[in-house]
Design an enzyme around this catalytic site. Structure first.
Site, PDB file in Angstrom:
ATOM      1  N   SER A   1       0.837  -1.197   0.000  1.00  0.00           N
ATOM      2  CA  SER A   1       0.000   0.000   0.000  1.00  0.00           C
ATOM      3  C   SER A   1       0.872   1.247   0.000  1.00  0.00           C
ATOM      4  O   SER A   1       1.997   1.227   0.529  1.00  0.00           O
ATOM      5  CB  SER A   1      -0.887   0.025   1.253  1.00  0.00           C
ATOM      6  OG  SER A   1      -1.613   1.237   1.326  1.00  0.00           O
TER       7      SER A   1
ATOM      8  N   TYR B   1      -2.033  -0.848  10.291  1.00  0.00           N
ATOM      9  CA  TYR B   1      -2.129  -1.197   8.863  1.00  0.00           C
ATOM     10  C   TYR B   1      -0.934  -0.628   8.096  1.00  0.00           C
ATOM     11  O   TYR B   1      -0.273  -1.349   7.330  1.00  0.00           O
ATOM     12  CB  TYR B   1      -3.435  -0.657   8.276  1.00  0.00           C
ATOM     13  CG  TYR B   1      -3.564  -0.873   6.779  1.00  0.00           C
ATOM     14  CD1 TYR B   1      -3.920  -2.119   6.266  1.00  0.00           C
ATOM     15  CD2 TYR B   1      -3.335   0.166   5.878  1.00  0.00           C
ATOM     16  CE1 TYR B   1      -4.034  -2.327   4.900  1.00  0.00           C
ATOM     17  CE2 TYR B   1      -3.441  -0.034   4.511  1.00  0.00           C
ATOM     18  CZ  TYR B   1      -3.793  -1.273   4.023  1.00  0.00           C
ATOM     19  OH  TYR B   1      -3.894  -1.482   2.661  1.00  0.00           O
TER      20      TYR B   1
HETATM   21  N1  LIG Z   1      -8.626  -0.654  -2.110  1.00  0.00           N
HETATM   22  C1  LIG Z   1      -7.601   0.162  -1.800  1.00  0.00           C
HETATM   23  O1  LIG Z   1      -7.714   1.400  -1.835  1.00  0.00           O
HETATM   24  C2  LIG Z   1      -6.258  -0.433  -1.418  1.00  0.00           C
HETATM   25  C3  LIG Z   1      -5.177   0.458  -1.302  1.00  0.00           C
HETATM   26  C4  LIG Z   1      -3.942  -0.045  -0.963  1.00  0.00           C
HETATM   27  C5  LIG Z   1      -3.768  -1.403  -0.761  1.00  0.00           C
HETATM   28  N2  LIG Z   1      -4.817  -2.245  -0.877  1.00  0.00           N
HETATM   29  C6  LIG Z   1      -4.573  -3.671  -0.637  1.00  0.00           C
HETATM   30  O2  LIG Z   1      -5.088  -4.434  -1.710  1.00  0.00           O
HETATM   31  C7  LIG Z   1      -5.448  -5.731  -1.235  1.00  0.00           C
HETATM   32  C8  LIG Z   1      -6.830  -6.075  -1.745  1.00  0.00           C
HETATM   33  O3  LIG Z   1      -7.744  -5.114  -1.258  1.00  0.00           O
HETATM   34  P1  LIG Z   1      -9.123  -4.752  -2.005  1.00  0.00           P
HETATM   35  O4  LIG Z   1      -9.282  -3.296  -1.933  1.00  0.00           O
HETATM   36  O5  LIG Z   1      -9.196  -5.433  -3.324  1.00  0.00           O
HETATM   37  O6  LIG Z   1     -10.150  -5.375  -0.951  1.00  0.00           O
HETATM   38  P2  LIG Z   1     -11.436  -6.318  -1.055  1.00  0.00           P
HETATM   39  O7  LIG Z   1     -12.192  -6.072  -2.325  1.00  0.00           O
HETATM   40  O8  LIG Z   1     -12.118  -6.150   0.247  1.00  0.00           O
HETATM   41  O9  LIG Z   1     -10.790  -7.791  -1.153  1.00  0.00           O
HETATM   42  C9  LIG Z   1     -10.072  -8.322  -0.097  1.00  0.00           C
HETATM   43  C10 LIG Z   1      -9.882  -9.790  -0.394  1.00  0.00           C
HETATM   44  O10 LIG Z   1      -9.010 -10.363   0.602  1.00  0.00           O
HETATM   45  C11 LIG Z   1      -9.653 -11.500   1.154  1.00  0.00           C
HETATM   46  N3  LIG Z   1      -9.148 -11.732   2.496  1.00  0.00           N
HETATM   47  C12 LIG Z   1      -9.128 -10.893   3.555  1.00  0.00           C
HETATM   48  N4  LIG Z   1      -8.579 -11.479   4.624  1.00  0.00           N
HETATM   49  C13 LIG Z   1      -8.223 -12.732   4.218  1.00  0.00           C
HETATM   50  C14 LIG Z   1      -7.627 -13.821   4.853  1.00  0.00           C
HETATM   51  N5  LIG Z   1      -7.258 -13.755   6.136  1.00  0.00           N
HETATM   52  N6  LIG Z   1      -7.414 -14.960   4.151  1.00  0.00           N
HETATM   53  C15 LIG Z   1      -7.783 -15.051   2.854  1.00  0.00           C
HETATM   54  N7  LIG Z   1      -8.368 -14.034   2.183  1.00  0.00           N
HETATM   55  C16 LIG Z   1      -8.590 -12.908   2.869  1.00  0.00           C
HETATM   56  C17 LIG Z   1     -11.130 -11.171   1.082  1.00  0.00           C
HETATM   57  O11 LIG Z   1     -11.905 -12.330   1.214  1.00  0.00           O
HETATM   58  P3  LIG Z   1     -12.983 -12.480   2.452  1.00  0.00           P
HETATM   59  O12 LIG Z   1     -13.938 -11.351   2.294  1.00  0.00           O
HETATM   60  O13 LIG Z   1     -13.601 -13.806   2.229  1.00  0.00           O
HETATM   61  O14 LIG Z   1     -12.181 -12.382   3.713  1.00  0.00           O
HETATM   62  C18 LIG Z   1     -11.187 -10.583  -0.331  1.00  0.00           C
HETATM   63  O15 LIG Z   1     -11.141 -11.619  -1.294  1.00  0.00           O
HETATM   64  C19 LIG Z   1      -5.287  -5.692   0.292  1.00  0.00           C
HETATM   65  O16 LIG Z   1      -4.052  -6.289   0.651  1.00  0.00           O
HETATM   66  C20 LIG Z   1      -5.246  -4.208   0.604  1.00  0.00           C
HETATM   67  O17 LIG Z   1      -4.496  -3.921   1.777  1.00  0.00           O
HETATM   68  C21 LIG Z   1      -6.078  -1.798  -1.201  1.00  0.00           C
END
Ligand SMILES: NC(=O)c1ccc[n+]([C@@H]2O[C@H](COP(=O)([O-])OP(=O)(O)OC[C@H]3O[C@@H](n4cnc5c(N)ncnc54)[C@H](OP(=O)(O)O)[C@@H]3O)[C@@H](O)[C@H]2O)c1
Length: 239
Positions: free
Chosen positions: A136, A149
């Site tokens: 991130s 985080y």
């Molecule tokens: N969106 C942003 O602005 C942003 C910015 C910077 C970084 N990120 C990073 O990008 C990544 C994906 O985020 P996203 O925004 O795409 O979020 P998202 O749409 O909420 O997806 C998160 C995914 O991770 C899974 N997950 C969470 N905890 C888990 C665990 N313990 N074991 C296995 N699967 C798990 C969730 O499945 P379940 O719901 O079944 O748990 C879901 O498939 C994360 O690492 C996040 O920190 C996101």
């Protein structure tokens, strides 16, 4: 022989789009999530891959996930450590960031990728494969949804660099560090989105495909390792 990719946390958002892009490039993709099994199975069906439920924050389940991938496919070429978690806590509210919250976030965001890479090391070496960690902007700049985080993502950035040194030349290890991306995670972050849209050089928040594009570039770039590529439309230049 078909190359195999595992994308953790790929039932929605960034991980689902990375799964789609890998499949479009000919990879057989293993989709994973912790609790959203129906959504994960739907993504797997869409990309012609398989779905494996596992909470990667649980060491035994993380090791079992890699074992199942190898039992199913006999190899692993690409590991995308995308699963992540947070808790939104004002950075000034130190008392709210309890040790219990720290441990839960570090388990999923830092220790899980390390355990998965460790369990997959031999297979990745055999395939001359690569790892892409999804970190991130919060791990690069003093920002993000909470101090635990942000610190977890900084730790994963540094782990990426250290592992690139430790695992070369057989395995490349890189990271993407997204800024604000439009996913279910951020769907009610309207104030943050308005701020990014106002100040970022690209004048918008990102899409999952903006991140997936860079993940694919890192997967294909055979002379790139130990890099953390920020994908934030320039937000970090001005925030
Ligand atoms: N969106 C942003 O602005 C942003 C910015 C910077 C970084 N990120 C990073 O990008 C990544 C994906 O985020 P996203 O925004 O795409 O979020 P998202 O749409 O909420 O997806 C998160 C995914 O991770 C899974 N997950 C969470 N905890 C888990 C665990 N313990 N074991 C296995 N699967 C798990 C969730 O499945 P379940 O719901 O079944 O748990 C879901 O498939 C994360 O690492 C996040 O920190 C996101």
């Amino acid at each position: 022989m078909t190359s195999i990719a595992l994308v953790t946390g790929s039932s929605s958002g960034i991980g689902a789009q990375v799964a789609r892009r890998l499949a479009a490039d000919g990879f057989t993709v293993v989709v994973n999530s912790r609790s959203s099994t129906a959504e994960g199975e739907a993504v797997a069906a869409e990309v012609g891959g398989t779905y494996l439920q596992a909470d990667v924050g649980d060491e035994a389940q993380a090791r079992e996930l890699i074992a199942k991938v190898l039992a199913l496919h006999g190899r692993l070429d690409v590991l995308v450590n995308n699963a992540g978690t947070t808790q939104v806590i004002d950075h000034k509210d130190l008392g709210a960031a309890t040790p219990e919250i720290w441990r839960r976030i570090l388990d999923v965001n830092v220790i899980a990728p390390f355990v998965l890479i460790t369990a997959a090391e031999a297979a990745l070496r055999e395939a001359t494969g690569c790892v892409v960690n999804v970190t991130s902007l919060a791990g690069v700049r003093p920002t993000g949804s909470s101090i635990p985080y942000a610190a977890s993502k900084a730790a994963l950035n540094h782990t990426t660099v250290l592992l690139a040194k430790a695992l070369g030349p057989g395995v490349r290890v890189n990271a993407v560090a997204p800024g604000l991306i439009d996913t279910p995670w951020t769907e009610d972050w309207d104030a943050v989105r308005a701020g990014v849209t106002a100040i970022a050089p690209m004048r918008r928040s990102g899409t999952p495909d903006d991140v997936a594009e860079v993940v694919m570039g890192l997967v294909r770039s055979l002379y790139v390792t130990g890099q953390v590529v920020v994908v934030d439309g320039g937000t970090g230049l001005v925030a």
